[in-house]
Design an enzyme around this catalytic site. Structure first.
Site, short mmCIF file in Angstrom:
data_model
loop_
_atom_site.label_atom_id
_atom_site.label_comp_id
_atom_site.label_asym_id
_atom_site.label_seq_id
_atom_site.Cartn_x
_atom_site.Cartn_y
_atom_site.Cartn_z
N ASP A 1 0.24 -0.77 -0.30
CA ASP A 1 -0.10 0.46 0.18
C ASP A 1 0.89 1.59 0.15
OD1 ASP A 1 1.13 -0.25 2.63
OD2 ASP A 1 -0.80 0.87 3.73
N GLU B 1 0.03 -1.77 5.65
CA GLU B 1 1.19 -0.88 6.46
C GLU B 1 1.23 0.73 6.77
OE1 GLU B 1 5.31 0.45 8.01
OE2 GLU B 1 4.18 1.55 6.30
ZN LIG Z 1 6.42 2.30 4.23
#
Ligand SMILES: [Zn+2]
Length: 405
Positions: A84, A173
């Site tokens: 992401d 993340e």
């Molecule tokens: Zn990163």
């Protein structure tokens, strides 16, 4: 689908796919678009010959590169990068601009300027990739993914001795959920390395210890015309709480290993208000001091505004990975050696933030962080040095060889 072989070509292919995550979404992945990149990567890994490459229901891409050493045990290591990109800046329709950089500021097509700071100055003569200025670039962390993919191909082509390498590309993340469905047992590595840092040389074995606090204030509402002695204004109390927070312990006034209290979101009216606060430090003593300071502020406000109800909840987010990785010095020594063999002088820097490695280390998988060659993450002026991306590939390849010696 045809595979291209350079890290740069891979990188340009991956950044064209939107993978922005969503901070207020409960499910993992927080956005369905992350599956498009996940499926592409699994297909490319299978085409490289990693037959177990798969994407699970939560958008984790996993694969194993088998060992090519017979008759001896080589520790299983893992390489991790995230799919992401930050929701802070749009990652839709990224139009990468590649240039041979000779120095000075970089003017992006949409008018934004990247000033020549020390990091950019150190990349004179490099091939630099930026966005057109209307989006982020996505080097965080598609540079990490491109480096891992290219390193896998290098290991297969060179066929020098290496152990089993486990690959995982994680979703979400950037919104703090990269490890929620990470299956340590199935991953089966003794240690891992996230490839999610900035410029070569900089390695990370220390992150913040992080907590998040919510302060809820309940006031008393009444028509302002007849409010004297009756109204308790929750918004005024929220403002008072923020005013009492130490201004010399804020993100905007601290650096290095200094801790901070960061009131980052306020909402409210007369009847009710809420202040959201991040607590960040590198050790538990400082973290306790931050929590105590917050408690003292609330004690004072409760005594100044006896008609209000002031409640505090504090949640742990992630822990400094240092205690976990320092128990296994060989994980750090082998990384330093791999960096040196790829022409880089290693230097350990604390991250004023967290990585997937912070949580993974806490869960029992020691996971320091490696550079990628990117800079100015989470902004429209994000850039990547292709030369440094290639150095990252070299470091990963050398790391596999060092572990097999
Ligand atoms: Zn990163």
């Amino acid at each position: 689908m045809s595979l291209t072989r350079t890290a740069e070509e891979r990188f340009l292919r991956y950044v064209a796919i939107e993978t922005t995550s969503c901070p207020d979404c409960e499910q993992v992945p927080s956005t369905a678009c992350q599956f498009e990149l996940a499926n592409l990567l699994a297909a490319e890994l299978r085409e490289l010959g990693l037959h177990d490459a798969a994407v699970d229901e939560h958008c984790y891409v996993t694969a194993s590169l088998p060992a090519n050493v017979a008759g001896r045990e080589v520790p299983v290591i893992g390489w991790i990068a995230h799919l992401d990109t930050s929701p802070d800046v749009s990652g839709k329709n990224v139009r990468p601009q590649v240039r041979d950089y000779q120095g000075g500021e970089i003017a992006l097509p949409n008018g934004k300027i990247i000033t020549e700071d020390e990091a950019l100055k150190s990349c004179r003569g490099h091939k630099i990739v930026t966005s057109d200025g209307s989006t982020l670039l996505g080097a965080d962390d598609k540079a990490g993914i491109a480096a891992v993919m290219t390193a896998v191909e290098r290991l297969l082509t060179e066929n020098q001795p290496h152990g089993v390498i486990k690959i995982c590309f994680t979703p979400d993340e950037e919104v703090g959920n990269g490890t929620q469905f990470f299956d340590l047992q199935r991953f089966g590595a003794e240690c891992a390395y996230t490839v999610d840092g900035e410029l070569p040389g900089e390695l990370n074995r220390e992150t913040f210890t992080a907590k998040a606090a919510v302060i809820r204030v309940t006031g008393r509402e009444i028509h302002p015309g007849t409010a004297k002695g009756i109204m308790v204004n929750a918004s005024r109390i929220a403002a008072e709480i923020i005013a009492l927070m130490p201004k010399n312990q804020a993100p905007e006034t601290t650096e290095g290993d200094e801790p901070y209290l960061h009131p980052y979101h306020v909402e409210g009216n007369v009847a009710a208000a809420a202040v959201r606060v991040l607590l960040r430090s590198f050790d538990d003593t400082q973290m306790n001091q931050l929590e105590n300071r917050l408690q003292e502020i609330l004690t004072q406000v409760r005594s100044d505004f006896p008609g209000a109800l002031v409640e505090l909840t504090v949640k742990e987010q992630y822990r400094n990975m240092r205690e976990g990785v320092d128990q296994h010095p060989e994980i750090l020594q082998k990384l330093e050696e791999a960096a040196r063999r790829s022409g880089v002088t290693p230097c350990w820097q604390p991250i004023r933030g967290g990585t997937d490695g912070s949580r993974l280390t806490e869960m029992g998988l020691p996971t320091p962080n490696i550079y990628t060659g990117g800079h100015n993450f989470h902004s429209a002026t994000e850039w990547l040095s292709v030369n440094h991306l290639e150095t990252t590939v070299e470091t990963l390849v050398q790391l596999a060889y060092v572990w097999a010696e």
